[in-house]
Design an enzyme around this catalytic site. Structure first.
Site, PDB file in Angstrom:
ATOM      1  N   LYS A  60      44.441  42.567  46.544  1.00  0.00           N
ATOM      2  CA  LYS A  60      44.779  42.919  45.162  1.00  0.00           C
ATOM      3  C   LYS A  60      46.046  43.775  45.129  1.00  0.00           C
ATOM      4  O   LYS A  60      46.933  43.570  44.302  1.00  0.00           O
ATOM      5  CB  LYS A  60      43.588  43.653  44.501  1.00  0.00           C
ATOM      6  N   GLN A 104      36.012  48.944  43.300  1.00  0.00           N
ATOM      7  CA  GLN A 104      35.536  47.791  44.066  1.00  0.00           C
ATOM      8  C   GLN A 104      34.026  47.894  44.300  1.00  0.00           C
ATOM      9  O   GLN A 104      33.532  48.907  44.781  1.00  0.00           O
ATOM     10  CB  GLN A 104      36.291  47.727  45.410  1.00  0.00           C
ATOM     11  N   ASP A 127      38.510  45.129  35.051  1.00  0.00           N
ATOM     12  CA  ASP A 127      37.436  44.266  35.546  1.00  0.00           C
ATOM     13  C   ASP A 127      36.535  43.773  34.408  1.00  0.00           C
ATOM     14  O   ASP A 127      35.706  42.893  34.609  1.00  0.00           O
ATOM     15  CB  ASP A 127      36.576  45.032  36.574  1.00  0.00           C
TER      16      ASP A 127
END
Ligand code: NAP
Length: 317
Positions: A60, A104, A127
């Site tokens: 990412k 994460q 997200d």
């Protein structure tokens, strides 16, 4: 049961190519924002040393660098408490150079995941896991949409797979993939069935699908008898096999899979049996190179969007 014919006719839906196109399109928007003095910034928070998470976060950050976005990797010890992580998130919420915050998952067991996701500023929630964004998505309002489901919609739409009116079966009901994807397909007028570990006679339910999505986390669970001939099959699963017996249990062409295991130390496989899907499906996403690249591309899209929307209408073209 495997079909006897070895037709190998299914079309590959090339996720890497679609992701590259999306990132290319995004470059114009990034240049425009930079010309207004804004460099979109992403903070990726990694707690502990989960090897898969480390690879995801590295990829990412690399994608940000390739597009000229600002990025920051925040690595915290596996022993980090909920309070400590909440403090880091509060600081990131307050920083103007950070437009997107991603935490994460999975997080270590001592951390209250729901509290943490709730602490992220919904405007920086790239997200799409904050309840405000989940609510917006459920009710069809604009908001941040989770990256993997959004990427799957991009694969289907950019590959001209008709969604409206089709029968879609999603295996997996996680908050991050299965559930949001089912909603996105529903909003595009598919008829949806969501399956999970308690679904009875999964193969026969799956066989009803024009679009079959496997988001399970079980290597090659979906075999030929799950797939209606000609169906579009989206394989979300990423499973790393490291033992010869695992490889033998999954692949039909065992020799070439074992050769790959010897050469690389592991073999990646999705939730769909890769040889069966080529024989049965009309089109399918491979693993690797299918859904994975889209997840990262959509994170970039969400970060750029957050940079624009957080600053209100001033930066809208
Ligand atoms: P998850 O949270 O573990 O959810 C798995 C789902 O599969 C659950 O709903 C579970 O049912 C269901 N399931 C488990 N065993 C089953 C069975 N035997 N039959 C039917 N359903 C079963 O996983 P996730 O986060 O959604 O991820 C799924 C997979 O996608 C993983 O391999 C993950 O690594 C991968 N992934 C890939 C990407 C990407 O970018 N390509 C992104 C995210 C995730 P219950 O709810 O009943 O337990």
């Amino acid at each position: 049961m495997r079909p006897e014919k070895n037709r190998l006719t299914a079309k590959t839906l090339d996720g890497a190519q679609i992701a590259a196109t999306i990132k290319d399109e995004l470059k114009q928007e990034i240049l425009r924002l930079k010309s207004c003095g804004v460099t979109p910034g992403l903070a990726a928070v990694l707690v502990g040393r989960n090897p898969a998470s480390e690879i995801y976060v590295r990829n990412k950050v690399k994608a940000c660098e390739a597009l000229g976005l600002y990025s920051e990797k925040i690595e915290l010890a596996a022993s980090t408490s909920s309070a400590e992580l909440l403090d880091v998130i509060r600081q990131l919420n307050a920083r103007d150079t950070i437009d997107g915050i991603l935490v994460q998952l999975p997080l270590p067991p001592q951390i209250d995941v729901k509290k943490v996701l709730l602490a992220v500023d919904p405007l920086k929630d790239v997200d799409g896991f904050h309840p405000v964004n989940v609510g917006n998505m459920v009710s069809g309002r604009p908001g941040m949409v989770p990256c993997t489901p959004a990427g799957i919609i991009q694969i289907l739409e950019r590959s001209q797979v008709p969604i409206a009116g089709c029968r879609a079966v999603v295996i997996g009901r996680s908050d991050t993939v299965g559930k949001p994807l089912a909603l996105l397909l529903l909003h595009r007028n598919a008829t949806i069935t969501i399956c999970h570990s308690r679904t009875r006679d999964l193969p026969s339910v799956a066989r009803e699908a024009d679009i079959l999505v496997a988001a399970i986390g079980k290597p090659a669970l979906v075999t030929g008898d799950f797939i209606k001939p000609g169906a579009v099959v989206i394989d979300v699963g990423i499973n790393r096999l490291t033992q010869p017996e695992e490889v033998r249990a999954v692949f039909h062409d065992v020799d070439s899979a074992l050769a790959q295991l010897r050469a690389k130390g592991s073999v990646l496989v999705g939730d769909v049996q890769p040889e069966d899907v080529r024989e049965q499906a009309g089109a399918y996403t491979p693993v690797p190179g299918g859904v994975g690249p889209l997840t990262i591309a959509m994170l970039m899209v969400n970060t750029v969007r957050a940079a624009r929307e957080r600053r209100g209408t001033a930066l809208h073209p």
